[in-house]
Write an enzyme that holds these catalytic residues in place. Structure first.
Site, PDB file in Angstrom:
ATOM      1  N   ASP A  82     -14.799   5.358  -5.513  1.00  0.00           N
ATOM      2  CA  ASP A  82     -15.940   5.621  -4.354  1.00  0.00           C
ATOM      3  C   ASP A  82     -16.358   4.166  -3.963  1.00  0.00           C
ATOM      4  OD1 ASP A  82     -17.665   7.912  -2.942  1.00  0.00           O
ATOM      5  OD2 ASP A  82     -18.300   6.003  -2.666  1.00  0.00           O
ATOM      6  N   ASP A  98     -13.454   0.108  -2.013  1.00  0.00           N
ATOM      7  CA  ASP A  98     -12.973   0.620  -0.818  1.00  0.00           C
ATOM      8  C   ASP A  98     -11.574   1.089  -0.905  1.00  0.00           C
ATOM      9  OD1 ASP A  98     -12.334   1.166   1.827  1.00  0.00           O
ATOM     10  OD2 ASP A  98     -13.519  -0.696   2.727  1.00  0.00           O
ATOM     11  N   ASP A 123     -12.849  14.067  -0.636  1.00  0.00           N
ATOM     12  CA  ASP A 123     -14.039  14.251   0.031  1.00  0.00           C
ATOM     13  C   ASP A 123     -14.451  13.262   0.806  1.00  0.00           C
ATOM     14  OD1 ASP A 123     -15.709  16.152   1.074  1.00  0.00           O
ATOM     15  OD2 ASP A 123     -17.298  15.946  -0.577  1.00  0.00           O
ATOM     16  N   LYS A 163     -10.408  16.576   2.772  1.00  0.00           N
ATOM     17  CA  LYS A 163     -11.393  16.931   3.848  1.00  0.00           C
ATOM     18  C   LYS A 163     -10.655  16.338   5.176  1.00  0.00           C
ATOM     19  CE  LYS A 163     -15.811  15.186   4.199  1.00  0.00           C
ATOM     20  NZ  LYS A 163     -16.982  15.434   3.511  1.00  0.00           N
TER      21      LYS A 163
HETATM   22  C1  LIG Z   1     -19.366  13.664   1.199  1.00  0.00           C
HETATM   23  S1  LIG Z   1     -19.273  12.292   0.002  1.00  0.00           S
HETATM   24  C2  LIG Z   1     -18.421  12.824  -1.445  1.00  0.00           C
HETATM   25  C3  LIG Z   1     -19.530  13.891  -2.053  1.00  0.00           C
HETATM   26  C4  LIG Z   1     -18.849  14.085  -3.453  1.00  0.00           C
HETATM   27  N1  LIG Z   1     -17.706  14.742  -3.275  1.00  0.00           N
HETATM   28  C5  LIG Z   1     -19.781  14.832  -4.379  1.00  0.00           C
HETATM   29  O1  LIG Z   1     -19.598  16.023  -4.564  1.00  0.00           O
HETATM   30  O2  LIG Z   1     -20.842  14.313  -4.898  1.00  0.00           O
HETATM   31  C6  LIG Z   1     -18.225  11.115   0.827  1.00  0.00           C
HETATM   32  C7  LIG Z   1     -17.964   9.738   0.125  1.00  0.00           C
HETATM   33  O3  LIG Z   1     -16.784   9.236   0.868  1.00  0.00           O
HETATM   34  C8  LIG Z   1     -17.426   7.967   0.228  1.00  0.00           C
HETATM   35  N2  LIG Z   1     -16.381   6.775   1.235  1.00  0.00           N
HETATM   36  C9  LIG Z   1     -16.128   6.727   2.480  1.00  0.00           C
HETATM   37  N3  LIG Z   1     -15.185   5.961   2.824  1.00  0.00           N
HETATM   38  C10 LIG Z   1     -14.746   5.612   1.573  1.00  0.00           C
HETATM   39  C11 LIG Z   1     -13.779   4.320   1.437  1.00  0.00           C
HETATM   40  N4  LIG Z   1     -13.429   3.715   2.403  1.00  0.00           N
HETATM   41  N5  LIG Z   1     -13.608   4.322   0.110  1.00  0.00           N
HETATM   42  C12 LIG Z   1     -13.992   5.039  -0.993  1.00  0.00           C
HETATM   43  N6  LIG Z   1     -15.042   5.932  -0.767  1.00  0.00           N
HETATM   44  C13 LIG Z   1     -15.505   6.029   0.423  1.00  0.00           C
HETATM   45  C14 LIG Z   1     -18.642   7.509   0.580  1.00  0.00           C
HETATM   46  O4  LIG Z   1     -19.046   6.166  -0.126  1.00  0.00           O
HETATM   47  C15 LIG Z   1     -19.303   8.794   0.018  1.00  0.00           C
HETATM   48  O5  LIG Z   1     -19.647   8.839  -1.370  1.00  0.00           O
END
Ligand SMILES: C[S@@+](CC[C@H](N)C(=O)[O-])C[C@H]1O[C@@H](n2cnc3c(N)ncnc32)[C@H](O)[C@@H]1O
Length: 209
Positions: A82, A98, A123, A163
């Site tokens: 993440d 990232d 996700d 997702k």
């Molecule tokens: C809906 S949350 C995930 C929740 C997780 N499945 C849980 O059950 O706890 C979406 C996640 O995607 C991450 N995210 C978004 N863009 C990202 C990127 N470019 N690289 C890594 N993570 C990313 C966000 O930081 C966030 O924590």
């Protein structure tokens, strides 16, 4: 001092607090309400099994990893990633970075060599700007990156649960999945808010070309 709350963030907080899944997650000690989406898919599709190697993209705060890891048993492996930090979980390897950056992808590739992964979970959701076209494009881009990664790392027969947001780019993405996997299901778990355009695409039986 914390940030000042706007009326819409206050409304979001009030709805969040009243939400059945938020309360259930707290009661059961899960880190997120999102866990119930994966749980429903698992109960229907049995994608998590002992011995599997799984990559969890967009894993923070860790609900999916928390739920998935015990199902993989002693012979399984879970690598989570993440952009945000995540509190450690037993037997979960975590990369903070990232996913759009090459250096982060390379770190993940070092832990998950080619054709070593049974299942990729994503996700990931972009930060919502409120500009619909930009948000849709950012969501599709993350799903495309997850598919590109899955294409290189999955074993033949492996799976991808990703997702995806209904809107521009959705049909094309599903078509791409259908070309690369034996079967593709569209799932909308009950814990996914009905007004959200998100759905989960479950692609199974990856064909290695
Ligand atoms: C809906 S949350 C995930 C929740 C997780 N499945 C849980 O059950 O706890 C979406 C996640 O995607 C991450 N995210 C978004 N863009 C990202 C990127 N470019 N690289 C890594 N993570 C990313 C966000 O930081 C966030 O924590």
């Amino acid at each position: 001092m914390g940030k000042k709350r706007t009326p819409s963030s206050k409304r979001w907080l009030a709805e969040h607090e009243a939400d059945h899944y938020v309360q259930e997650a707290r009661r059961l000690g899960y880190r997120s309400r999102a866990v119930f989406k994966l749980k429903e898919i698992q109960e229907r599709d049995r994608i998590l099994k002992p011995g599997l190697t799984v990559v969890d993209l967009g894993a923070a705060p860790g609900g999916w990893s928390q739920y998935a890891r015990p199902l993989l048993g002693a012979g399984g492996r879970l690598v989570a990633l993440d952009i945000l930090p995540m509190e450690p979980l037993p037997k979960v390897e975590f990369i903070c970075g990232d996913f759009r950056e090459d250096s982060v992808l390379h770190q993940l590739e070092a832990l998950a060599p080619e054709r070593s992964v049974d299942l990729v979970l994503s996700d990931m959701s972009p930060n919502i700007s409120g500009i619909e076209v930009a948000d849709q494009a950012a969501g599709v881009y993350l799903a495309e990156l997850a598919l590109e990664f899955a294409g290189k790392r999955l074993k033949p027969g492996g799976g991808l649960l990703v997702k995806m947001f209904q809107g521009d780019g959705f049909e094309g993405y599903v078509k791409e999945l259908r070309g690369r996997f034996g079967v593709v299901h569209i799932r909308k778990p009950k814990a996914s808010r009905p007004r959200s355009p998100e759905v989960y695409l479950l692609a199974r039986n990856h064909a290695v070309l």
